[in-house]
Scaffold this motif. Structure first.
Motif, short mmCIF file in Angstrom:
data_model
loop_
_atom_site.label_atom_id
_atom_site.label_comp_id
_atom_site.label_asym_id
_atom_site.label_seq_id
_atom_site.Cartn_x
_atom_site.Cartn_y
_atom_site.Cartn_z
N GLU A 58 0.78 -1.33 -0.01
CA GLU A 58 -0.09 0.04 -0.08
C GLU A 58 0.70 1.29 0.00
O GLU A 58 0.23 2.31 -0.48
N GLU A 59 1.99 1.26 0.48
CA GLU A 59 2.88 2.71 0.69
C GLU A 59 4.03 2.55 -0.20
O GLU A 59 4.33 3.52 -0.46
N ILE A 60 4.50 1.53 -0.70
CA ILE A 60 5.62 1.77 -1.54
C ILE A 60 4.92 1.31 -3.05
O ILE A 60 4.41 0.32 -3.37
N GLY A 61 5.59 2.05 -3.91
CA GLY A 61 5.20 1.91 -5.29
C GLY A 61 5.93 0.68 -6.00
O GLY A 61 6.83 0.26 -5.40
N PRO A 62 5.74 0.56 -7.27
CA PRO A 62 6.46 -0.17 -8.10
C PRO A 62 7.98 -0.13 -8.22
O PRO A 62 8.34 0.94 -8.02
N VAL A 63 8.46 -1.47 -8.65
CA VAL A 63 9.86 -1.30 -9.13
C VAL A 63 10.14 -1.65 -10.58
O VAL A 63 9.12 -2.00 -11.14
N SER A 64 11.16 -1.51 -11.22
CA SER A 64 11.33 -1.77 -12.66
C SER A 64 11.09 -3.19 -12.93
O SER A 64 11.27 -4.00 -11.97
N LYS A 65 10.61 -3.34 -14.10
CA LYS A 65 10.29 -4.73 -14.48
C LYS A 65 11.27 -5.81 -14.28
O LYS A 65 11.01 -7.05 -13.78
N GLU A 66 12.60 -5.45 -14.35
CA GLU A 66 13.43 -6.53 -14.55
C GLU A 66 13.91 -7.01 -12.88
O GLU A 66 14.37 -7.99 -12.65
N ASN A 67 13.57 -6.21 -11.83
CA ASN A 67 13.74 -6.41 -10.62
C ASN A 67 12.66 -6.95 -9.79
O ASN A 67 12.51 -7.72 -8.76
N ARG A 68 11.17 -6.76 -10.51
CA ARG A 68 9.85 -6.97 -9.84
C ARG A 68 9.81 -8.36 -9.57
O ARG A 68 9.25 -8.56 -8.25
N GLU A 69 9.96 -9.29 -10.34
CA GLU A 69 9.74 -10.97 -9.99
C GLU A 69 10.79 -11.13 -8.81
O GLU A 69 10.45 -12.00 -7.94
#
Length: 192
Positions: A58-69
């Motif tokens: 809820e409080e932290i946004g997304p990260v780049s696609k290469e790090n997400r998984e």
């Protein structure tokens, strides 16, 4: 047109910076979750892990696609380990409660056995009373039992103690009657 591409370029830079910032925050959450795995108070650690999940989602946004998984899998693995640790703790508690239940059933059986013994002397009853009192203390010190049999165990215990007390009271009432009869006879002799 030039302004459009400048703004678009700034937007990408801001997004990349935001992704980097979010990655740092999520990495810190993962580090804290790893520390929680070593915490001795599993229930407290589990509650804090729940808070970390809330912050993550809820409080932290997304990260780049290469790090997400990769970053989600790391956090998810730690969460699974915490769940396993918590389940192991629950299993230990259940085993301990079953142990306590067996102790309490044994104590109840001993009280019932004492209640069914035929005792004809005051001194013997005093010994029986002491035994039952010791068993009562042991019952209360035995600890918690599974919630689904708690009420039944308590009722069995109360009935066993009640049976003992009924037999004891009956014995002492008979003695008092006998003493009263003897007193009446002696008073009649004195009056005569």
């Amino acid at each position: 047109m030039e302004n459009f591409y400048d703004i678009l370029h700034l937007d990408r830079e801001a997004r990349d910076l935001d992704f980097k910032h979010n990655l740092e925050k999520k990495t810190k959450i993962i580090e804290r979750a790893k520390d929680l795995l070593n915490d001795t108070d599993v229930f407290k650690a589990f509650r804090e892990l729940q808070l970390l999940h809330k912050v993550w989602k809820e409080e932290i946004g997304p990260v780049s696609k290469e790090n997400r998984e990769e970053i989600w899998n790391a956090f998810s693995d730690i969460t699974k380990q915490m769940h396993e640790k918590r389940e192991a703790m629950f299993a230990q508690h259940r085993e301990k409660e079953i142990e306590n239940l067996n102790k309490k059933k044994e104590i109840i059986a001993q009280i019932e056995q004492i209640a069914n013994e035929k005792v004809e002397m005051h001194s013997a009853w005093q010994g029986q009373i002491n035994k039952v009192e010791t068993l009562r203390k042991a019952f209360f010190e035995a600890g918690k039992v599974p919630a689904d049999v708690n009420e039944q165990t308590w009722t069995e215990f109360k009935n066993a103690v009640r049976n003992f007390n009924t037999n004891k009271n009956s014995f002492y009432k008979d003695i008092k009657k006998e003493q009263q009869t003897n007193l009446d006879k002696k008073n009649a002799l004195v009056a005569k």
